[in-house]
Design a protein around this motif. Structure first.
Motif, short mmCIF file in Angstrom:
data_model
loop_
_atom_site.label_atom_id
_atom_site.label_comp_id
_atom_site.label_asym_id
_atom_site.label_seq_id
_atom_site.Cartn_x
_atom_site.Cartn_y
_atom_site.Cartn_z
N GLN A 186 0.60 -0.90 0.27
CA GLN A 186 0.16 0.24 -0.16
C GLN A 186 0.95 1.23 0.25
O GLN A 186 2.12 1.25 0.16
N ALA A 187 0.11 2.41 0.22
CA ALA A 187 0.82 3.77 0.02
C ALA A 187 1.67 3.66 1.12
O ALA A 187 1.67 3.66 2.19
N VAL A 188 3.46 4.87 1.26
CA VAL A 188 4.52 4.51 1.68
C VAL A 188 4.10 5.97 2.90
O VAL A 188 3.31 6.83 1.71
N GLN A 189 4.02 5.08 3.98
CA GLN A 189 3.87 6.70 4.63
C GLN A 189 5.88 7.48 4.52
O GLN A 189 6.97 7.17 5.27
N GLU A 190 6.19 7.56 3.01
CA GLU A 190 7.61 8.77 2.68
C GLU A 190 7.49 9.23 3.96
O GLU A 190 8.86 9.23 4.30
N GLU A 191 6.87 10.47 4.16
CA GLU A 191 7.65 11.81 4.94
C GLU A 191 7.39 11.63 6.09
O GLU A 191 8.87 12.06 7.36
N ALA A 192 6.92 10.95 6.86
CA ALA A 192 7.27 9.94 7.88
C ALA A 192 8.14 9.67 8.19
O ALA A 192 9.26 9.68 9.21
N LEU A 193 8.52 8.38 7.33
CA LEU A 193 9.95 7.82 7.23
C LEU A 193 11.33 8.74 6.77
O LEU A 193 12.12 8.76 7.70
N TRP A 194 11.06 9.45 6.40
CA TRP A 194 12.74 10.30 6.06
C TRP A 194 12.50 11.35 7.54
O TRP A 194 13.49 11.37 8.20
N GLU A 195 11.43 11.41 8.09
CA GLU A 195 11.48 12.02 9.60
C GLU A 195 11.72 11.70 10.85
O GLU A 195 13.24 11.75 10.93
N LEU A 196 11.22 9.50 10.36
CA LEU A 196 12.12 9.13 11.66
C LEU A 196 13.66 8.78 11.25
O LEU A 196 14.75 8.81 12.40
N LEU A 197 13.86 9.04 10.01
CA LEU A 197 15.45 8.65 9.96
C LEU A 197 16.51 9.41 10.21
O LEU A 197 17.32 9.33 10.60
N ALA A 198 15.74 11.24 9.77
CA ALA A 198 16.43 11.92 10.39
C ALA A 198 16.72 11.73 12.25
O ALA A 198 17.61 11.90 12.81
N GLN A 199 15.52 11.60 12.96
CA GLN A 199 15.99 11.04 13.91
C GLN A 199 16.35 10.28 14.50
O GLN A 199 16.96 10.15 15.88
N THR A 200 16.78 9.26 13.69
CA THR A 200 17.58 8.02 14.35
C THR A 200 18.73 8.57 14.53
O THR A 200 19.15 7.97 14.99
N LYS A 201 19.44 9.48 13.48
CA LYS A 201 20.56 9.45 13.53
C LYS A 201 20.77 10.44 14.16
O LYS A 201 22.48 10.32 14.89
N SER A 202 19.98 11.37 15.03
CA SER A 202 20.32 12.09 16.28
C SER A 202 20.06 11.54 17.02
O SER A 202 21.28 11.20 18.01
N SER A 203 19.93 10.10 17.69
CA SER A 203 19.30 9.29 18.35
C SER A 203 20.58 8.37 18.77
O SER A 203 21.19 8.19 20.01
N PHE A 204 20.61 7.77 17.68
CA PHE A 204 22.01 7.20 17.52
C PHE A 204 23.28 7.68 18.17
O PHE A 204 23.59 7.73 18.94
#
Length: 561
Positions: free
Chosen positions: A390-408
């Motif tokens: 189904q349609a991917v929540q692309e914007e949410a995944l980009w935001e989560l990727l940026a957040q993950t980089k910071s959290s890491f």
């Protein structure tokens, strides 16, 4: 906090490390900071001035987290106690070396700090001498044999080698000179028997910086010791033991003096980081501190002491140890598990914590790697257009990727908190998987392959930083694969039995007429045969009516009806 792209960071660090190491080992770079570059006294620890890395690390000298401040920007001087090479290295050793390897990789590849790491090889010691006598070989031959095995074990575990290994037996003149310096400064004395002892009373209450150890157990020795706590710097020779000339007669170094001498010969009067297992804190590291500060006449030799927790066999309160005969050799371990799995096992606990080893804990590490591998497979299938979702929540995944980089990065800056860092990555994978749920028919939704490409590249890069190569095809998933095949074989058996069941014989039909299979179930039989043939090239052999044999390391048999 500054971070760098992995490619540029590697080029920068490789050059800085190469030049700095050359200069240090040639004696042309002054690593130690002047004594006036220390400030803020706390618990007898003086916070150094210099370059603040933005990290905090737990310092055994203060029993709390402290800002990691280095004398030279972008360079950390690091000394670690290496093995006493008289026997096979075991998982307890591996755990400590892998944990500190992870920290050094993080410093270098996440925070841009080149680590100049020196490790000593203890190749003369009471244990080596006893073992050599038992084996009827020379201590030198014994030590070289186990030293080579240790280095091979570290290579197999993907532990980066230090800038240089230094053997005790190749530094005897330096050790003798170091002892003479301590004696000149009034902190050691020789006995009539030719032994030399460190004089604990001469440094007063400065002894015990690590463990408050001034009243702890003393080291055994002769009756000429001035204080029962005094420890040997030089041991007079005994029959059938290797010995070297010294001003006090033939003999060999004590255990603690070797590390003080070798660390000082490379790094001078001050050291950024000293590491080792928690069992070495007392008396070994305590005595190292006393010796170095007595020799250099400084108030603080090592600025940060990092200690790793013990590895225990599950259900045992005792650490894994050669002396306790409760150890698993690294070679034996790698016959059942992979280096990637052991590294993940280490990542899932804080480096300072004790860690329980068991098949259950190793299977947990294996499961984490299997989850990562499965996401990697599905995300690539989606990017190729082979997986319809189904349609991917692309914007949410980009935001989560940026957040993950910071959290890491934040997790690793907080005393190298690898469990929290890994958890951030696994959360990203979990959310990615939620967007990869397959559908039977395309619904025309727009596709978003780019975000999954970015996630895959990031995950690959961060695990490479931590020492896990996700591109390695030798993942040891035997246990997981075996369970999958077992379920598959059981399901096939049930389907085949259902397909072979026969129609009920109507009343009045002669008894010699044989019941017939259900005609509509014949395709199921054909599908079962096709599955058996398709699995054979993959190394899974199912013998009709006899067994199913899994040929991936261990064999299992399954009833096939």
């Amino acid at each position: 906090m500054t971070t760098f792209s992995p490619f540029l960071l590697k080029i920068r660090n490789d050059y800085v490390f190469f030049r700095a190491t050359q200069l240090v080992l040639r004696g042309r770079l002054q690593i130690s900071r002047p004594r006036t570059s220390l400030t803020r006294v706390r618990n007898n620890w003086i916070q150094p001035l210099g370059h603040d890395t933005g990290l905090k690390t737990y310092n055994s000298l203060t029993k709390q987290k402290e800002p990691l401040i280095l004398a030279q920007e972008g360079i950390a001087t690091w000394y670690s106690c290496g093995p006493t090479v008289y026997d096979h290295a075991h998982l307890g050793h591996a755990c400590s070396y892998v944990r500190f390897d992870i920290i050094q990789r993080v410093l270098s590849r996440v925070f841009g700090v080149s680590v100049i790491h020196v490790m000593v090889i203890t190749d003369i010691d009471d244990k080596i001498i006893r073992r050599a006598i038992e084996e009827s070989i020379s201590p030198t031959v014994l030590a070289r044999m186990y030293e080579e095995e240790f280095k091979n074990d570290m290579l197999a575990l993907k532990v980066l080698p230090p800038a240089v290994y230094l053997r005790v037996t190749e530094n005897i003149p330096q050790i003798v000179a170091f002892i003479e310096g301590i004696m000149r400064n009034g902190h050691a004395y020789a006995t009539k028997q030719g032994d030399v002892y460190f004089d604990i009373r001469s440094i007063g209450d400065r002894y015990g910086k690590l463990m408050g150890a001034s009243d702890l157990a003393s080291e055994p020795g002769d009756t000429e010791k001035r204080d029962s706590r005094d420890f040997a710097l030089w041991k007079a020779s005994k029959p059938q033991e290797p010995s070297w000339s010294s001003p006090w007669g033939k003999g060999r170094p004590g255990w603690h003096i070797e590390c003080s001498t070798i660390a000082s010969s490379v790094f001078g009067s001050q050291l950024d980081i000293h590491s080792g297992g928690i069992d070495l804190a007392f008396p070994h590291h305590e005595n190292e501190i006393a010796q170095c500060e007595a020799y250099h006449q400084c108030g603080q030799w090592g600025n940060y002491f990092l200690h790793s927790g013990h590895l225990h066999l599950k259900g045992s309160a005792e650490k894994m140890s050669k002396s306790l005969k409760n150890f698993i050799t690294i070679k034996d371990f790698l016959g059942s598990y992979s280096a990637n799995e052991f590294r993940m096992f280490c990542l899932l606990t804080k480096y300072r914590s004790a860690i329980d080893y068991s098949d259950t804990s190793m299977n947990e590490a294996r499961s984490f790697l299997a989850t990562i591998a499965a996401f990697n497979h599905d995300a690539k299938a989606y990017m190729r257009g082979q997986l319809q979702c189904q349609a991917v929540q692309e914007e949410a995944l980009w935001e989560l990727l940026a957040q993950t980089k910071s959290s890491f990065v934040q997790a690793l800056a907080d005393d190298f908190d690898t469990p929290r860092a890994v958890n951030a990555i696994m959360t990203l994978i979990y959310q990615g998987n939620r967007n990869l749920q397959p559908i039977t028919k395309p619904d025309g939704s727009p596709r978003s392959p780019a975000v999954f490409g970015a996630i895959l590249a990031y995950i690959r890069d961060v695990f490479e930083v931590l020492g896990i190569d996700l591109r390695e095809r030798k993942f040891n998933f035997i246990g997981t694969l075996e369970n999958v095949v077992e379920q598959l074989a059981r399901f096939r058996t049930e389907v085949r039995a259902f397909a072979l069941s026969v129609e009920d014989v109507p009343p009045g039909v002669p008894s010699h007429v044989r019941p017939r299979p259900h005609p509509d179930r014949v395709p199921l039989l054909k599908a079962c045969d096709k599955l058996r043939k398709d699995l054979a090239p993959l190394g899974v052999h199912i013998k009709v009516s006899i067994c199913a044999c899994l040929c991936v390391g261990r064999s299992k048999q399954y009833s096939d009806g």
